[in-house]
Motif scaffolding. Structure first.
Motif, PDB file in Angstrom:
ATOM      1  N   PHE A  23      11.329  -5.295   0.272  1.00 43.22           N
ATOM      2  CA  PHE A  23      11.812  -4.004   0.758  1.00 43.22           C
ATOM      3  C   PHE A  23      10.753  -2.917   0.558  1.00 43.22           C
ATOM      4  CE2 PHE A  23      13.558   0.153  -0.098  1.00 43.22           C
ATOM      5  CZ  PHE A  23      14.283   0.385   1.064  1.00 43.22           C
ATOM      6  N   MET A  24      10.127  -2.957  -0.611  1.00 43.08           N
ATOM      7  CA  MET A  24       9.088  -1.955  -0.873  1.00 43.08           C
ATOM      8  C   MET A  24       7.960  -2.074   0.141  1.00 43.08           C
ATOM      9  SD  MET A  24       9.857  -0.076  -3.455  1.00 43.08           S
ATOM     10  CE  MET A  24       8.368   0.524  -4.226  1.00 43.08           C
ATOM     11  N   MET A  25       7.640  -3.329   0.542  1.00 47.09           N
ATOM     12  CA  MET A  25       6.602  -3.508   1.547  1.00 47.09           C
ATOM     13  C   MET A  25       7.066  -2.930   2.879  1.00 47.09           C
ATOM     14  SD  MET A  25       5.471  -7.390   0.695  1.00 47.09           S
ATOM     15  CE  MET A  25       4.187  -7.570   1.921  1.00 47.09           C
ATOM     16  N   MET A  26       8.331  -3.160   3.209  1.00 45.73           N
ATOM     17  CA  MET A  26       8.838  -2.693   4.498  1.00 45.73           C
ATOM     18  C   MET A  26       8.887  -1.171   4.563  1.00 45.73           C
ATOM     19  SD  MET A  26      11.833  -5.458   4.835  1.00 45.73           S
ATOM     20  CE  MET A  26      12.661  -4.902   6.298  1.00 45.73           C
ATOM     21  N   SER A  27       9.145  -0.550   3.429  1.00 48.12           N
ATOM     22  CA  SER A  27       9.261   0.908   3.460  1.00 48.12           C
ATOM     23  C   SER A  27       7.903   1.577   3.249  1.00 48.12           C
ATOM     24  CB  SER A  27      10.257   1.378   2.412  1.00 48.12           C
ATOM     25  OG  SER A  27       9.826   0.947   1.137  1.00 48.12           O
ATOM     26  N   ASN A  28       6.837   0.796   3.349  1.00 48.01           N
ATOM     27  CA  ASN A  28       5.487   1.358   3.249  1.00 48.01           C
ATOM     28  C   ASN A  28       5.216   2.002   1.904  1.00 48.01           C
ATOM     29  OD1 ASN A  28       3.910   0.807   5.457  1.00 48.01           O
ATOM     30  ND2 ASN A  28       5.014   2.262   6.732  1.00 48.01           N
ATOM     31  N   LYS A  29       5.985   1.620   0.887  1.00 50.46           N
ATOM     32  CA  LYS A  29       5.796   2.234  -0.423  1.00 50.46           C
ATOM     33  C   LYS A  29       4.963   1.349  -1.337  1.00 50.46           C
ATOM     34  CE  LYS A  29       8.056   6.080  -0.068  1.00 50.46           C
ATOM     35  NZ  LYS A  29       9.487   6.106   0.140  1.00 50.46           N
ATOM     36  N   ALA A  30       4.739   0.098  -0.898  1.00 54.12           N
ATOM     37  CA  ALA A  30       4.063  -0.839  -1.787  1.00 54.12           C
ATOM     38  C   ALA A  30       2.563  -0.723  -1.620  1.00 54.12           C
ATOM     39  CB  ALA A  30       4.520  -2.257  -1.472  1.00 54.12           C
ATOM     40  N   LYS A  31       1.888  -0.612  -2.727  1.00 61.01           N
ATOM     41  CA  LYS A  31       0.429  -0.602  -2.663  1.00 61.01           C
ATOM     42  C   LYS A  31      -0.088  -2.014  -2.880  1.00 61.01           C
ATOM     43  CE  LYS A  31      -0.605   4.125  -3.992  1.00 61.01           C
ATOM     44  NZ  LYS A  31       0.605   4.626  -4.680  1.00 61.01           N
ATOM     45  N   SER A  32       0.529  -2.688  -3.819  1.00 59.20           N
ATOM     46  CA  SER A  32       0.050  -4.017  -4.166  1.00 59.20           C
ATOM     47  C   SER A  32       1.257  -4.804  -4.677  1.00 59.20           C
ATOM     48  CB  SER A  32      -1.026  -3.877  -5.237  1.00 59.20           C
ATOM     49  OG  SER A  32      -1.071  -5.034  -6.030  1.00 59.20           O
ATOM     50  N   VAL A  33       1.440  -5.983  -4.137  1.00 56.40           N
ATOM     51  CA  VAL A  33       2.568  -6.792  -4.616  1.00 56.40           C
ATOM     52  C   VAL A  33       2.081  -8.201  -4.933  1.00 56.40           C
ATOM     53  CG1 VAL A  33       4.215  -5.526  -3.216  1.00 56.40           C
ATOM     54  CG2 VAL A  33       3.253  -7.627  -2.326  1.00 56.40           C
ATOM     55  N   ASN A  34       2.783  -8.841  -5.847  1.00 58.59           N
ATOM     56  CA  ASN A  34       2.548 -10.258  -6.098  1.00 58.59           C
ATOM     57  C   ASN A  34       3.721 -11.028  -5.531  1.00 58.59           C
ATOM     58  OD1 ASN A  34       0.240  -9.632  -7.381  1.00 58.59           O
ATOM     59  ND2 ASN A  34       0.868 -10.376  -9.399  1.00 58.59           N
ATOM     60  N   LEU A  35       3.401 -12.053  -4.750  1.00 59.00           N
ATOM     61  CA  LEU A  35       4.473 -12.774  -4.081  1.00 59.00           C
ATOM     62  C   LEU A  35       4.252 -14.268  -4.302  1.00 59.00           C
ATOM     63  CD1 LEU A  35       6.560 -11.204  -2.467  1.00 59.00           C
ATOM     64  CD2 LEU A  35       5.484 -12.055  -0.385  1.00 59.00           C
TER      65      LEU A  35
END
Lengths: 532, 371, 371
Positions: free
Chosen positions: C224-236
């Motif tokens: 969700f954070m990626m979709m809302s353009n709020k994520a700078k860096s995520v681990n998946l």
């Protein structure tokens, strides 16, 4: 010590003037007599009960001696000079032709042939002669001549040229002014070997008759400024001038302003630099402190060393001084305001530490601050009076012990000690001691304002100070120049310091007549061209 | 042609004129411009701001033309000469009234602002009185003190505008879209509250009398206004871009919230920091308006300088009581709108009428005489 | 000089006569609350329970924390009520975190927010979070490592924000979302560990208007954070292409430079929304069975994209169908692109059935030091 009457009202001092002068030359006429004995008795009455005034009769020549006498003040006149340069040639090696010795002897012949003193004046006015004697000259009287020869024999015990005690520099000359104005003018003259450097002499103080010299560069200084200074000096009507501070207080524009409107310095290099910027220096006999007018706010935090060190460090040091100036005046007030009114401005972790350190401290922050600042001021004042070696020890012990004990006794919080120490040290970041007074005492009204109205009080007090500074002028020069009124070309020697080769023009602010300081220096410009 | 009321030595440079104008304009306007304008023209508020600014610039020409015709003279000197005694005095009085109202209202906004953010329990009266004393103190120093204080404040405060930049990195373009959606009428209407932020330039009536180089007055003032137009427009864009228009309806002083929305490292509560320094600018707005009113008043009543100085005390009492009229910040906003309308007449129409009449009737120094 | 003396005398007289200190508070007299919790009062839905937690100022006191709790019809009433239980002046100026209990969140949070926006002394970085269960319980737990639960919680949220596991929402942000009808807010969701001695940042609490609807946990939150353009860096972590039907092999990537491009299209009356998520990935864990070849990277990318799209579809389905919440601001997107169409529809009713086409494009750029 004579009573100093500081009255600006003209009529009162006029009255005082007539009284004193009538008291001084009451007994006799203003001109000399023909007979030597009459003259001697005239001066003997004037100098009655003055054990330091020496009367010495002697005779000029061997065969047909001519009665003469000299009068001088023991201690002020150089005794060797009196013995060897005045009396010896006259008494033993007289070159006056014996044949016409008595009949047509001329005072000119004596002057030209028989006295080996450098500077000789003739005078008939009794008051002038008295003044000369009291200044260390020797007065010589010859029978049948109604004139006195004033022989310059000044030479008294003197402190030599030493390092200035207040404005120390690491790099730069270590010479400081002394108490003799002649030496001081020589120190300046040695730095500016230019006939355009003028040194006008005055005598101020009706009783002290202090020598005052105003020095300026004839082709640089603004004439109206010079006239204004001379005019103000001439209006001074006082008994005594013991220190340049007397003159400063009589001629400054706003006597109740906490900011000094003239620079004070012990450094001849500083005076020389300022003269070349079109300012005027006032040197006073009897004090090593010279005045420089006009002054601006920017000069409060400038030191000659800024120019001796390389430009980037000169600039950096000035910025540090500005910061110190700000901290020393405003830090305690911000501490008080933030602690009592705006604790939300303190970071979360810090506020806890501060609150815990203040637990058990009985005073509100403002009292705590006033208490500690007061103690520091007392310590500072006391240590300047204490004899040198003890002073330091007492200072350290006083601060350390009192600081430690006050924290331990929960009288003050440790944070307060830090603030007080920073401000105490910060006040001395200005290179000039007189200006530390302004900085030290401005912070008390600021603290009180902060205690009543928080940061709004500080803002209001700052505004008050800014408006006051904006309205302040020193001999017609705006105090805040070159920031207000703004002169871009002058900024390069205010907050920052540009390299010397970039400062081709003199600052515009003491409106001088000769703007160009130097051509573009060949070395600097070639270096810039061959940088690759 | 030398005005006896003005001291000959009291001349100011063009740069000082710029500083006075800038200080007179920057003030409470910045704190609320995004709210008042976007209330009318929504996300197109920045267009309204831009519009308001560029409407003003032609009127600056009128001021400059007047000061060229009457060098060394203020509004009070020439208004009666141009349009007769009765009309001229009406103009003078309305100008003085306008400046008093501006001073009073800005003073009130400042006191409210300080009361809200710094001193909630301190009676507003004490804040008013302290500020008024400072204002009187400054205005008694004459134009030189006013000009120099303006310069210092400009150098002291303007660097803090940098604080507006970091939050701007979070602008969401979507908040500013769709462009021109709110309709042309609303955009033009929105420029009226925007005008409030630009008032202060009417000090040219007074300040230009102290300028010797009258030819450059227009250039300087137009430059000053243009800088402000650009600045305000950017601020409105940034605030709406970051916060959106909806929340602006709910909060007062959105500029402070805007700064508050960014977290600065090491500094807590940068908003308070900014508010502290901005107080200086607001003070200068009051001070300059007050000085203009006091000087015009003493000229109007033809007072000697000795008494003219003390007219400030009378005016201060008036300003104090006017400042206490509004009950709360919502009412203050209503008065602000009135001021905006009044300003259209006083700051824009009056110079236009005066300049045109003077040109038609050939009063004062003609342009070709100078050449 | 005379002016100066008068000015000084006036200032002195002022400071003496107006001797103020109306707002002076000594620091040691303050109850500096670090965190505030809000719950619906037991049994009374119109009452609110407020919990404050503040560090004890006296060193060596038995308890490190002072926790106060009270009920009232409004938050400020409850805080006023608390004053009876404290010997210090209660201040909320240092609150770092606002914890909203699950039940209170479900009943709607907009009524609680006003005081935090209206009060200027509230910090700009005061975060809001939803607690599983009651906020009061969360603030009452005894942490093993850190005595100050509110600071611990703040740190927890901040650190998890770095890997985009939770959003970081300040009060002003939340208020903005709340008054903005075009998008719905999300908050971080925190729960207490089973041993009641720690906290876990679980994921995201989704709101529709101001009512808490449900959660997006773990991968859902990250996506969700990626979709809302709020994520700078995520681990998946995802199923690698090497997985077989009976043996799942997992790989972990770090994705950065993430952008989600949202576009809406109107085909006649049919509205559809395209989402394309882009990003660069670093492979940080990959079960080695053989050295990676060039084509392996491509397959790995495909596997990752497939899983990402699955997750995103999952999140969208939950948001649209289950929670009927629009935190991505799709509404704003339609409003900007097709204002006329937007006016003709009721967004709330058609939102659950809007087609959302999701695509992903992830490039694996770096694979670390082993292949």
């Amino acid at each position: 010590m004579p009573i100093k009457v500081i009255k600006r009202k003209k009529n009162k001092s006029d009255k005082a003037n007539t009284q004193t002068s009538s008291a001084m030359i009451a007994p006799s006429a203003t001109s000399l007599y023909n007979k030597l004995e009459d003259n001697i008795s005239l001066f003997a009455t004037l100098f009655s009960d003055c054990s330091d005034v020496i009367f010495r009769r002697f005779q000029i020549g061997k065969d047909n001696p001519l009665p003469a006498a000299i009068i001088y003040v023991d201690g002020l006149a150089n005794r060797q000079s009196v013995d060897l340069e005045i009396m010896e040639p006259l008494m033993y090696f007289t070159r006056i032709d014996q044949k016409n010795a008595m009949s047509n002897i001329d005072i000119e012949i004596i002057k030209q042939l028989n006295i080996t003193v450098g500077e000789i004046k003739e005078d008939q006015n009794v008051m002038n002669i008295v003044n000369a004697i009291l200044s260390g000259d020797t007065a010589m009287f010859i029978d049948n001549f109604p004139v006195a020869l004033i022989l310059n024999s000044r030479g008294w015990e003197n402190r030599g040229v030493q390092e200035p005690t207040t404005e120390n520099v690491i790099r730069g000359p270590k010479e400081g002014f002394t108490e003799t104005v002649r030496f001081n003018t020589a120190l300046i003259r040695r730095r500016i070997k230019d006939p355009k450097l003028k040194m006008k002499g005055f005598k101020l103080g009706k009783r002290t008759k202090t020598d005052v010299v105003i020095a300026y560069m004839d082709d640089i200084v603004n004439e109206t400024l010079l006239q204004e200074i001379e005019k103000r000096l001439n209006t001074i009507d006082t008994d005594a001038v013991f220190e340049s501070g007397y003159i400063e207080q009589f001629i400054e524009d706003s006597p109740f302003s906490p900011f000094p409107q003239m620079q004070t310095t012990e450094r001849p290099d500083k005076v020389a630099g300022n003269l070349l910027e079109g300012r005027v220096a006032i040197l006073v006999d009897g004090t090593p402190v010279a005045l420089i007018a006009p002054a601006t706010f920017a000069q409060l935090y400038q030191s000659p060393e800024d120019y001796y060190e390389r430009a980037i460090f000169g600039t950096a040091v000035r910025l540090i001084r500005l910061m110190g100036l700000f901290l020393a005046t405003s830090l305690p007030s911000f501490y008080v305001a933030v602690l009592t009114y705006h604790h939300e401005m303190i970071p979360t972790q810090l506020v806890l530490a501060l609150a815990r350190s203040r637990m058990g401290v009985p005073f509100p922050a403002i009292l705590e601050a006033l208490l500690m600042e007061g103690v520091i001021e007392i310590l500072r004042e006391a240590t300047t009076r204490l004899p040198g070696t003890i002073g330091q020890t007492i200072g350290i012990i006083g601060t350390l012990v009192i600081g430690q004990a006050a924290v331990a006794a929960k009288l003050v919080s440790p944070a307060m000690i830090i603030i007080v120490s920073i401000t105490a040290i910060g006040a001395y970041i200005t290179p000039n001691y007189s200006t530390t007074y302004s900085i030290r005492f401005i912070r008390f009204p600021l603290m009180i304002a902060a205690a009543f109205f928080g940061v709004f009080g500080i803002a209001a007090m700052w505004l008050f100070i800014i408006i006051h500074l904006a309205g302040l002028e020193s001999f017609g020069i705006p105090y805040l120049a070159p920031v207000a009124p703004f002169k871009l070309s002058d900024i390069k020697d205010t907050i920052v310091r540009f390299p010397l080769w970039a400062m081709k023009k003199r600052p515009m602010i003491p409106e001088n007549r000769n703007l160009i300081r130097q051509g573009s220096s060949a070395v600097a410009s070639s270096r810039r061209r061959t940088r690759w | 042609m030398v005005n006896p009321n003005l001291n000959k030595d009291d001349s100011i440079s063009l740069w000082q004129l710029f500083a006075i104008l800038e200080n007179s304009i920057l003030g409470t306007g910045l704190l609320n411009i995004a709210k008042t304008v976007s209330k009318v023209s929504g996300q197109d508020a920045w267009i309204s701001t831009l519009l308001a600014g560029f409407i003003i610039i032609p009127f600056l020409w009128c001021y400059s033309s007047l000061s060229r015709r009457f060098p060394g003279h203020t509004l009070v000197d020439y208004s009666t000469r141009i349009i007769g005694k009765l009309l001229g005095n009406m103009v003078n009085i309305s100008y003085i009234l306008f400046e008093i109202l501006i001073a009073a209202l800005v003073l009130r906004i400042m006191a409210d602002f300080i009361s809200t953010w710094f001193l909630p329990n301190t009676p507003i009266e004490s804040l008013l009185i302290i500020t008024l004393f400072l204002v009187i103190y400054m205005s008694q120093g004459g134009i030189r003190t006013v000009a120099r204080t303006s310069e210092v404040i400009l150098f002291l405060v303007v660097p803090f505008i940098i604080l507006l930049i970091p939050p701007a990195t979070r602008i969401e373009i979507n908040n500013l879209k769709p462009v021109l959606q709110s309709g042309y009428v609303n955009i033009i209407k929105g420029s009226i509250p925007a005008l409030y932020s630009f008032y202060g330039f009417e000090v040219l009536f007074i300040a230009s009398a102290f300028i010797s180089d009258t030819k450059k007055i227009f250039r300087t003032s137009a430059m000053c206004i243009s800088i402000n137009v650009v600045f305000y427009t950017l601020v409105v864009i940034a605030i709406i871009g970051v916060m959106g228009t909806e929340i602006l309806k709910y909060i007062n002083y959105p500029t402070i919230y805007y700064i508050k929305s960014e977290r600065f490292p090491f500094f807590e509560r940068v908003d308070l920091f900014f508010a502290f320094f901005w107080t200086f600018n607001i003070f200068m707005t009051i001070g300059i308006a007050f000085y203009s009113a006091a000087l015009s008043m003493s000229q109007l009543l033809n007072l000697k300088p000795k008494y003219g100085r003390n007219i400030g005390w009378m005016l201060a009492i008036a300003v104090y009581f006017i400042a206490k009229i509004p009950k709360n910040s919502i009412e203050v906003a209503r008065y602000m709108l009135y001021i905006s309308y009044m300003g259209i007449v006083v700051a824009m129409l009056i110079p236009l009428i005066l300049a045109v009449t003077a040109a038609i009737r050939h009063i004062g120094i003609k342009d070709d005489d100078k050449a | 000089m005379k002016r100066y003396v008068i000015g000084l005398a006036v200032m002195l007289a002022l400071s003496l006569t107006l001797t103020g200190c109306w707002d002076a508070k000594q620091l040691q007299d303050m109850y500096m609350s670090y965190g505030i919790g809000i719950d619906t009062a037991e049994g009374q839905s119109n009452m609110v329970t407020v919990t404050l937690t503040a560090p004890t100022l006296t060193e060596g006191a038995k308890e490190q924390l002072q926790i106060l709790s009270s009920q009232g019809h409004s938050i400020d009433e409850a805080i006023n009520d608390m004053q009876a239980k404290s010997h210090q002046i209660i201040s909320v100026a240092h609150d770092r975190v606002l914890v909203i209990g699950e039940q209170a969140a479900k009943n709607g949070i907009s009524e609680y927010l006003d005081t935090f926006v209206r009060n200027p002394s509230i910090r700009n970085d005061m975060y809001v979070t939803v607690a599983k269960g009651k906020a009061e319980e969360l603030l009452n737990i005894q942490l093993k490592q850190d005595p100050f639960i509110a600071l611990y919680l703040t740190q927890l949220l901040e650190k998890n924000r770095r890997l985009s596991k939770v959003p970081l929402v300040t009060v002003v942000d939340l208020f903005g979302k709340m008054v903005d009808k075009d998008s719905d807010p999300v908050l971080p969701y925190v729960e207490v560990t089973e041993g009641r001695d720690g906290l876990i940042a679980r994921g995201i609490a989704v709101f529709a208007d101001d009512k808490y609807k449900g959660n997006l946990l773990n991968d859902g939150a990250v996506v969700f954070m990626m979709m809302s353009n709020k994520a700078k860096s995520v681990n998946l972590t995802y199923k690698s292409f090497k997985s077989t039907e009976n043996d799942d092999v997992y790989s972990t990537v770090n994705i950065h430079g993430i952008s989600n491009d949202i576009k809406c299209r109107l085909n006649g009356d049919k509205l559809s929304i395209d989402m394309k998520i882009k990003g660069d990935a670093d492979l940080i864990e990959h079960k080695v069975t053989r050295p990676l070849s060039e084509s392996d990277i491509g397959r790995e990318e495909q596997a990752l994209e497939r899983e990402l799209i699955n997750d995103m579809n999952d999140v969208m389905r939950k948001l649209q169908k289950e929670y009927r919440s629009d935190p991505l601001g799709l509404c704003r997107c339609v409003k900007i692109e097709y204002p006329d169409y937007y006016d003709s529809i009721d967004w709330k009713s058609i939102y659950p059935d809007v087609d959302v086409n999701i695509s992903a494009e992830i490039n694996i750029n770096r694979i670390g030091t082993s292949s």
